[in-house]
Design an enzyme around this catalytic site. Sequence first.
Site, PDB file in Angstrom:
ATOM      1  N   ASP A  44     -27.282  81.718   9.594  1.00 31.75           N
ATOM      2  CA  ASP A  44     -27.201  82.451   8.334  1.00 31.75           C
ATOM      3  C   ASP A  44     -25.847  82.184   7.691  1.00 31.75           C
ATOM      4  O   ASP A  44     -24.807  82.546   8.235  1.00 31.75           O
ATOM      5  CB  ASP A  44     -27.383  83.953   8.573  1.00 31.75           C
ATOM      6  CG  ASP A  44     -27.325  84.730   7.281  1.00 31.75           C
ATOM      7  OD1 ASP A  44     -28.302  84.675   6.514  1.00 31.75           O
ATOM      8  OD2 ASP A  44     -26.289  85.381   7.025  1.00 31.75           O
ATOM      9  N   TYR A  49     -18.875  83.333   2.206  1.00 30.92           N
ATOM     10  CA  TYR A  49     -18.153  83.297   3.475  1.00 30.92           C
ATOM     11  C   TYR A  49     -17.080  82.213   3.518  1.00 30.92           C
ATOM     12  O   TYR A  49     -16.233  82.226   4.413  1.00 30.92           O
ATOM     13  CB  TYR A  49     -19.124  83.100   4.638  1.00 30.92           C
ATOM     14  CG  TYR A  49     -20.244  84.107   4.703  1.00 30.92           C
ATOM     15  CD1 TYR A  49     -20.179  85.323   4.018  1.00 30.92           C
ATOM     16  CD2 TYR A  49     -21.394  83.843   5.445  1.00 30.92           C
ATOM     17  CE1 TYR A  49     -21.219  86.235   4.067  1.00 30.92           C
ATOM     18  CE2 TYR A  49     -22.439  84.751   5.512  1.00 30.92           C
ATOM     19  CZ  TYR A  49     -22.353  85.937   4.813  1.00 30.92           C
ATOM     20  OH  TYR A  49     -23.384  86.836   4.871  1.00 30.92           O
ATOM     21  N   LYS A  78     -26.980  81.765   0.570  1.00 35.69           N
ATOM     22  CA  LYS A  78     -27.180  82.814  -0.429  1.00 35.69           C
ATOM     23  C   LYS A  78     -26.461  82.496  -1.739  1.00 35.69           C
ATOM     24  O   LYS A  78     -25.349  81.970  -1.739  1.00 35.69           O
ATOM     25  CB  LYS A  78     -26.669  84.161   0.108  1.00 35.69           C
ATOM     26  CG  LYS A  78     -27.211  84.519   1.481  1.00 35.69           C
ATOM     27  CD  LYS A  78     -26.641  85.841   1.978  1.00 35.69           C
ATOM     28  CE  LYS A  78     -26.931  86.037   3.446  1.00 35.69           C
ATOM     29  NZ  LYS A  78     -26.097  85.179   4.315  1.00 35.69           N
ATOM     30  N   HIS A 111     -27.903  86.978  -2.907  1.00 35.07           N
ATOM     31  CA  HIS A 111     -27.078  87.764  -1.994  1.00 35.07           C
ATOM     32  C   HIS A 111     -27.078  89.256  -2.340  1.00 35.07           C
ATOM     33  O   HIS A 111     -27.109  90.110  -1.451  1.00 35.07           O
ATOM     34  CB  HIS A 111     -25.643  87.221  -2.007  1.00 35.07           C
ATOM     35  CG  HIS A 111     -24.894  87.453  -0.740  1.00 35.07           C
ATOM     36  ND1 HIS A 111     -23.931  86.609  -0.264  1.00 35.07           N
ATOM     37  CD2 HIS A 111     -24.967  88.460   0.166  1.00 35.07           C
ATOM     38  CE1 HIS A 111     -23.450  87.067   0.887  1.00 35.07           C
ATOM     39  NE2 HIS A 111     -24.047  88.194   1.146  1.00 35.07           N
TER      40      HIS A 111
END
Length: 313
Positions: A44, A49, A78, A111
Amino acid sequence: MATCLELPTRARMPILGLGTWQSLQRTARDAVKVAIDVGYRYFDCAYLYQNESAIGDALREKKEEGVVRREDLFIVSKLWSTFHERSLVKEACQKTLAALQLDYLDLYLMHWPMGFKAGEERFPADGNGTIIPSDTDFLDMWEAMEELVDAGMVKAIGVSNFNRKQIDRLLNKPGLRLKPANNQTESHPCLPQEELIKFCQSKEISVTAYCPLGGPNWPWSTPEDISLFDDPQVKGIALKYNKTPAHVLIQLQIQRKSVIPKSVTPHRTKENFKVFDFELAQEEMENFLAFKTYHICALSECKNHKDCPFLED
């Protein structure tokens, strides 16, 4: 015990994956390499990130070593909230594909339902620290997401952090061509999301739980937050099955369909995968629904956003 679930697209998504949030570049690369060796195939990821290039390096290295093939992997990423303009969606996905060194994603999620002001800042805020919203609608973003499937850039699309009303609005969108294949949402004993999960499953939308361990290392945790690892009930069940509290918390979500615990520690990454040799009793599952309820990922700086998913809580 089943180790995969079938999406509406007929793709098979592993029930247990590795979350990569809060993993720094080199740490993320090493964590993914260890996880592949252990047996993880579901990873994921997210633009937010800021570690997708490191994850891409790890995936490429393991493919070159012959340890894994692309078709064996299930890679999720996402669309971040600053790309909530139709003209930016394809660009955002292309950035992720380039970073991950992939030709396609198995699943691409929106997201958050909330759009933020477009630009380089991931969390554009005003002088009071409140997020600056964009004047966009997630229904328009969904059309752009559908076009990514048409272009072959992603195999399936879904949502993340959407509440029931928002999912229902999306499902009733005029001209909807592809319904969401997955809703990724925070879920653990302190936020079981029972109604949301049942609603999604009734609409044939799979559910993936993030923060299944209760976010023990969450940066915004306070001393008042409950440590699920120290909870007597969790520890008691772990002792009964000769498992760790983490095993119990992961198994809770596996029996509710799909889960992505995060770990950058090789030992914990390996340990977390040892969950397919026991099952919780129905009574134990039900007892977890009686915990004190609270959000770990509440994004309080977005509480006034028109599409904040927590407004109905």
